[in-house]
Design a protein around this motif. Structure first.
Motif, PDB file in Angstrom:
ATOM      1  N   ASN A   8       0.794  -1.217   0.000  1.00  0.00           N
ATOM      2  CA  ASN A   8       0.000   0.000   0.000  1.00  0.00           C
ATOM      3  C   ASN A   8       0.833   1.277   0.000  1.00  0.00           C
ATOM      4  OD1 ASN A   8      -3.129  -0.542   0.334  1.00  0.00           O
ATOM      5  ND2 ASN A   8      -2.064  -2.139   1.476  1.00  0.00           N
ATOM      6  N   GLY A   9       2.127   1.125  -0.241  1.00  0.00           N
ATOM      7  CA  GLY A   9       2.916   2.308  -0.519  1.00  0.00           C
ATOM      8  C   GLY A   9       3.883   2.793   0.524  1.00  0.00           C
ATOM      9  N   VAL A  10       3.910   2.181   1.695  1.00  0.00           N
ATOM     10  CA  VAL A  10       4.885   2.598   2.696  1.00  0.00           C
ATOM     11  C   VAL A  10       6.278   2.216   2.184  1.00  0.00           C
ATOM     12  CG1 VAL A  10       5.680   2.351   5.078  1.00  0.00           C
ATOM     13  CG2 VAL A  10       3.230   2.272   4.568  1.00  0.00           C
ATOM     14  N   ASN A  11       7.198   3.159   2.150  1.00  0.00           N
ATOM     15  CA  ASN A  11       8.544   2.835   1.636  1.00  0.00           C
ATOM     16  C   ASN A  11       9.667   3.197   2.593  1.00  0.00           C
ATOM     17  OD1 ASN A  11       8.662   5.617   1.395  1.00  0.00           O
ATOM     18  ND2 ASN A  11       8.684   5.638  -0.846  1.00  0.00           N
ATOM     19  N   ASP A  12       9.330   3.668   3.779  1.00  0.00           N
ATOM     20  CA  ASP A  12      10.357   4.069   4.741  1.00  0.00           C
ATOM     21  C   ASP A  12       9.807   3.861   6.144  1.00  0.00           C
ATOM     22  OD1 ASP A  12      12.424   5.195   6.146  1.00  0.00           O
ATOM     23  OD2 ASP A  12      12.296   7.171   5.227  1.00  0.00           O
ATOM     24  N   ILE A  13      10.358   2.896   6.862  1.00  0.00           N
ATOM     25  CA  ILE A  13       9.868   2.602   8.211  1.00  0.00           C
ATOM     26  C   ILE A  13      10.961   2.838   9.239  1.00  0.00           C
ATOM     27  CG2 ILE A  13       9.100   0.751   9.763  1.00  0.00           C
ATOM     28  CD1 ILE A  13       7.366  -0.305   7.594  1.00  0.00           C
ATOM     29  N   LEU A  14      10.602   3.617  10.254  1.00  0.00           N
ATOM     30  CA  LEU A  14      11.479   3.868  11.395  1.00  0.00           C
ATOM     31  C   LEU A  14      10.960   3.032  12.549  1.00  0.00           C
ATOM     32  CD1 LEU A  14      11.723   7.767  11.122  1.00  0.00           C
ATOM     33  CD2 LEU A  14      13.279   6.062  10.172  1.00  0.00           C
ATOM     34  N   LEU A  15      11.780   2.106  12.995  1.00  0.00           N
ATOM     35  CA  LEU A  15      11.383   1.159  14.033  1.00  0.00           C
ATOM     36  C   LEU A  15      11.922   1.630  15.383  1.00  0.00           C
ATOM     37  CD1 LEU A  15       9.875  -1.564  14.178  1.00  0.00           C
ATOM     38  CD2 LEU A  15      12.081  -2.695  13.890  1.00  0.00           C
ATOM     39  N   SER A  16      11.030   2.044  16.251  1.00  0.00           N
ATOM     40  CA  SER A  16      11.443   2.560  17.558  1.00  0.00           C
ATOM     41  C   SER A  16      11.833   1.406  18.480  1.00  0.00           C
ATOM     42  CB  SER A  16      10.307   3.365  18.193  1.00  0.00           C
ATOM     43  OG  SER A  16       9.977   4.485  17.399  1.00  0.00           O
ATOM     44  N   ALA A  17      13.114   1.285  18.725  1.00  0.00           N
ATOM     45  CA  ALA A  17      13.619   0.223  19.606  1.00  0.00           C
ATOM     46  C   ALA A  17      14.762   0.794  20.423  1.00  0.00           C
ATOM     47  CB  ALA A  17      14.085  -0.976  18.793  1.00  0.00           C
ATOM     48  N   ASP A  18      14.668   0.651  21.730  1.00  0.00           N
ATOM     49  CA  ASP A  18      15.682   1.198  22.636  1.00  0.00           C
ATOM     50  C   ASP A  18      15.362   0.738  24.048  1.00  0.00           C
ATOM     51  OD1 ASP A  18      13.571   3.028  23.593  1.00  0.00           O
ATOM     52  OD2 ASP A  18      13.917   4.083  21.708  1.00  0.00           O
ATOM     53  N   ALA A  19      16.127   1.213  25.003  1.00  0.00           N
ATOM     54  CA  ALA A  19      15.941   0.796  26.395  1.00  0.00           C
ATOM     55  C   ALA A  19      14.552   1.122  26.911  1.00  0.00           C
ATOM     56  CB  ALA A  19      16.994   1.475  27.268  1.00  0.00           C
ATOM     57  N   PHE A  20      13.983   2.223  26.466  1.00  0.00           N
ATOM     58  CA  PHE A  20      12.687   2.658  26.965  1.00  0.00           C
ATOM     59  C   PHE A  20      11.556   1.810  26.412  1.00  0.00           C
ATOM     60  CE2 PHE A  20      15.575   6.261  26.932  1.00  0.00           C
ATOM     61  CZ  PHE A  20      15.562   6.597  28.279  1.00  0.00           C
ATOM     62  N   HIS A  21      11.543   1.595  25.103  1.00  0.00           N
ATOM     63  CA  HIS A  21      10.495   0.767  24.508  1.00  0.00           C
ATOM     64  C   HIS A  21      10.567  -0.666  25.021  1.00  0.00           C
ATOM     65  CE1 HIS A  21      10.293   4.110  21.599  1.00  0.00           C
ATOM     66  NE2 HIS A  21       9.045   3.730  21.445  1.00  0.00           N
ATOM     67  N   GLN A  22      11.781  -1.184  25.121  1.00  0.00           N
ATOM     68  CA  GLN A  22      11.911  -2.586  25.473  1.00  0.00           C
ATOM     69  C   GLN A  22      11.745  -2.873  26.971  1.00  0.00           C
ATOM     70  OE1 GLN A  22      13.077  -1.877  22.116  1.00  0.00           O
ATOM     71  NE2 GLN A  22      11.308  -3.255  22.090  1.00  0.00           N
ATOM     72  N   GLU A  23      11.498  -1.854  27.758  1.00  0.00           N
ATOM     73  CA  GLU A  23      11.109  -2.099  29.154  1.00  0.00           C
ATOM     74  C   GLU A  23       9.733  -2.745  29.230  1.00  0.00           C
ATOM     75  OE1 GLU A  23      13.275   0.896  32.280  1.00  0.00           O
ATOM     76  OE2 GLU A  23      11.481   1.648  31.285  1.00  0.00           O
ATOM     77  N   SER A  24       8.862  -2.435  28.256  1.00  0.00           N
ATOM     78  CA  SER A  24       7.499  -2.985  28.284  1.00  0.00           C
ATOM     79  C   SER A  24       7.117  -3.717  27.004  1.00  0.00           C
ATOM     80  CB  SER A  24       6.484  -1.854  28.547  1.00  0.00           C
ATOM     81  OG  SER A  24       6.593  -0.839  27.569  1.00  0.00           O
ATOM     82  N   ILE A  25       7.965  -3.629  25.983  1.00  0.00           N
ATOM     83  CA  ILE A  25       7.661  -4.263  24.699  1.00  0.00           C
ATOM     84  C   ILE A  25       8.647  -5.402  24.454  1.00  0.00           C
ATOM     85  CG2 ILE A  25       7.672  -3.917  22.192  1.00  0.00           C
ATOM     86  CD1 ILE A  25       6.737  -1.060  22.721  1.00  0.00           C
ATOM     87  N   PRO A  26       8.146  -6.623  24.255  1.00  0.00           N
ATOM     88  CA  PRO A  26       9.049  -7.750  23.995  1.00  0.00           C
ATOM     89  C   PRO A  26       9.764  -7.584  22.657  1.00  0.00           C
ATOM     90  CG  PRO A  26       6.772  -8.407  23.651  1.00  0.00           C
ATOM     91  CD  PRO A  26       6.723  -7.034  24.246  1.00  0.00           C
ATOM     92  N   LEU A  27      11.021  -7.958  22.613  1.00  0.00           N
ATOM     93  CA  LEU A  27      11.820  -7.758  21.412  1.00  0.00           C
ATOM     94  C   LEU A  27      11.487  -8.779  20.319  1.00  0.00           C
ATOM     95  CD1 LEU A  27      13.978  -5.873  20.338  1.00  0.00           C
ATOM     96  CD2 LEU A  27      15.719  -7.442  21.233  1.00  0.00           C
ATOM     97  N   GLU A  28      11.090  -9.992  20.715  1.00  0.00           N
ATOM     98  CA  GLU A  28      10.884 -11.063  19.727  1.00  0.00           C
ATOM     99  C   GLU A  28       9.873 -10.710  18.639  1.00  0.00           C
ATOM    100  OE1 GLU A  28       9.641 -15.793  19.485  1.00  0.00           O
ATOM    101  OE2 GLU A  28       9.848 -14.808  21.428  1.00  0.00           O
ATOM    102  N   PRO A  29       8.641 -10.250  18.971  1.00  0.00           N
ATOM    103  CA  PRO A  29       7.704  -9.905  17.887  1.00  0.00           C
ATOM    104  C   PRO A  29       8.167  -8.709  17.057  1.00  0.00           C
ATOM    105  CG  PRO A  29       6.782  -9.335  20.028  1.00  0.00           C
ATOM    106  CD  PRO A  29       7.996 -10.146  20.293  1.00  0.00           C
ATOM    107  N   VAL A  30       8.948  -7.817  17.642  1.00  0.00           N
ATOM    108  CA  VAL A  30       9.491  -6.682  16.903  1.00  0.00           C
ATOM    109  C   VAL A  30      10.496  -7.185  15.862  1.00  0.00           C
ATOM    110  CG1 VAL A  30      10.737  -4.495  17.063  1.00  0.00           C
ATOM    111  CG2 VAL A  30       9.144  -5.164  18.881  1.00  0.00           C
ATOM    112  N   MET A  31      11.335  -8.136  16.269  1.00  0.00           N
ATOM    113  CA  MET A  31      12.297  -8.722  15.334  1.00  0.00           C
ATOM    114  C   MET A  31      11.578  -9.502  14.229  1.00  0.00           C
ATOM    115  SD  MET A  31      15.273  -7.836  16.627  1.00  0.00           S
ATOM    116  CE  MET A  31      16.595  -8.948  16.180  1.00  0.00           C
ATOM    117  N   THR A  32      10.497 -10.183  14.599  1.00  0.00           N
ATOM    118  CA  THR A  32       9.695 -10.909  13.601  1.00  0.00           C
ATOM    119  C   THR A  32       9.130  -9.937  12.571  1.00  0.00           C
ATOM    120  OG1 THR A  32       9.093 -12.621  15.215  1.00  0.00           O
ATOM    121  CG2 THR A  32       7.666 -12.390  13.278  1.00  0.00           C
ATOM    122  N   PHE A  33       8.659  -8.805  13.036  1.00  0.00           N
ATOM    123  CA  PHE A  33       8.118  -7.772  12.148  1.00  0.00           C
ATOM    124  C   PHE A  33       9.212  -7.225  11.230  1.00  0.00           C
ATOM    125  CE2 PHE A  33       6.746  -3.156  11.750  1.00  0.00           C
ATOM    126  CZ  PHE A  33       5.802  -3.402  10.758  1.00  0.00           C
ATOM    127  N   ALA A  34      10.396  -6.980  11.775  1.00  0.00           N
ATOM    128  CA  ALA A  34      11.509  -6.465  10.967  1.00  0.00           C
ATOM    129  C   ALA A  34      11.872  -7.452   9.860  1.00  0.00           C
ATOM    130  CB  ALA A  34      12.714  -6.190  11.867  1.00  0.00           C
TER     131      ALA A  34
END
Length: 375
Positions: free
Chosen positions: A113-139
């Motif tokens: 649908n046309g998205v051509n540039d994705i910025l993936l927010s990942a850092d100490a702050f996000h990963q305090e409450s967001i599991p890394l595994e599904p984020v890596m799967t998405f990447a």
């Protein structure tokens, strides 16, 4: 074309304030349970109308977590591609599902649908409450889907070179993405507002004035941001025509209002211009308003709902005088409310707590008891 917006080249949509993370650095504060979100069909039409009249180079969708409402994201980016907008970005924390099939489907549809540039927010702050595994799967799914550009977009505390505990943890997380061949953006420096000011205040210099990096020059608007409720500049895409919003826009210090189904603008600097409706006049304070306002605010029937300090009459009068003086010097809009047919002062109204980033404000008013219930 409005001279203040003639150089517009970027459109941003905050899809929702709702988020899957609970980040200490978030400038928006706590907003996990917000269900409000952009209407993708209307947003897409806004993209088309603006692009027909302005040379738009880039578009971004973000949140909160925008992929809580992926269909709205698809519609906006499809319109951006149709209109030839070359840079079609999205910022996401990458955590919207644990279902691998759903993650892969969303990744593919974003690209389709046309998205051509994705910025993936990942850092100490996000990963305090967001599991890394599904984020890596998405990447991985984005890479497989053929995304043009994918990079990790970390948040740095103080600056990227600082060796505070949060930045050290962020560098460890970034190595996981480096091992996948995913590049790293310069990221952003955390701004002291919202949760950041609540949880990380020891890292900020309270004596140094802070200027948000997202603040636009009001005299030369290059980018607009539409909030989840549709607010943009001094209008709302669900209530007003977007091009009319643009044409009526005036920078701070110049005023715009919407009444009787039309915009009322004043080019010359004057706070609180006189406004009229079918029954009322909103005008600036005058010394002769003191007795009427005193009578209104000391009415015990009003005091049940609005608690004014228990002052003597002289103190009350001095307080009202200060309102009148402040109305001429304030950055906020302040009016006396007066009936049009017989010029009786029936109350006052002001616009305050202005948060320009989200085109947000509070409206407070006081009405004489005898005029309650008149709509």
């Amino acid at each position: 074309m409005n001279k203040y917006i003639k150089n517009l080249n970027r459109i941003e949509f905050m899809i929702t304030l709702a988020c899957t993370g609970r980040c200490k650095h978030c400038s928006e504060g706590e907003h996990r349970f917000s269900g409000e979100h952009i209407d993708g069909n209307i947003a897409a039409e806004i993209v088309r109308r603006i692009s027909e009249n302005y040379d738009i180079k880039s578009l971004m969708t973000f949140g909160g977590e925008p992929l809580l409402y992926p269909e709205e994201v698809y519609k906006i980016h499809t319109a951006a591609r149709e209109m030839g907008i070359s840079k079609r970005q999205m910022i996401t924390n990458g955590f919207f599902s644990r279902d691998t099939e759903k993650i892969q489907l969303v990744a593919q549809k974003l690209v389709d649908n046309g998205v051509n540039d994705i910025l993936l927010s990942a850092d100490a702050f996000h990963q305090e409450s967001i599991p890394l595994e599904p984020v890596m799967t998405f990447a991985k799914a984005l890479i497989k889907a053929g995304i043009h550009r994918l990079c990790v977009h970390p948040a740095w505390l103080v600056d990227s070179q600082s060796d505070n505990p949060y930045n050290i943890k962020t560098r460890e997380i970034l190595k996981e993405f480096q091992n996948m061949g995913i590049e790293e953006s310069s990221g952003n420096i955390i701004f002291p507002s919202g949760n950041a000011l609540k949880y990380l205040k020891e890292y900020f210099d309270s004596d140094t004035p802070q200027i948000s990096p997202y603040t636009e020059n009001p005299q030369d608007i290059r980018a607009i941001c539409v909030s989840p409720n549709g607010d943009v500049l001094q209008g709302n895409i669900y209530k007003n025509d977007i091009l009319e919003i643009f044409e009526s826009y005036l920078p701070a210090g110049k005023t715009t209002a919407y009444a009787d189904n039309k915009f009322i603008s004043q080019e010359d600097f004057m706070l609180s211009p006189k406004l009229e409706t079918e029954r009322l006049i909103l005008r600036r304070y005058k010394e002769t308003d003191i007795d009427a306002l005193y009578e209104i605010i000391t009415d015990e029937r009003l005091a049940k709902y609005i608690k004014y300090p228990n002052l003597t009459k002289e103190e009350e009068m001095n307080c009202i005088k200060s309102w009148i003086k402040d109305a001429d010097e304030s950055d906020y809009e302040k009016w006396v409310i007066e009936t049009k047919d017989n010029n009786i002062v029936v109350g006052n109204i002001d616009v305050n707590t202005v948060i320009k980033k989200h085109n947000y404000c509070n409206v407070g008013y006081t009405i004489r008891y005898e005029y309650w219930g008149n709509g």
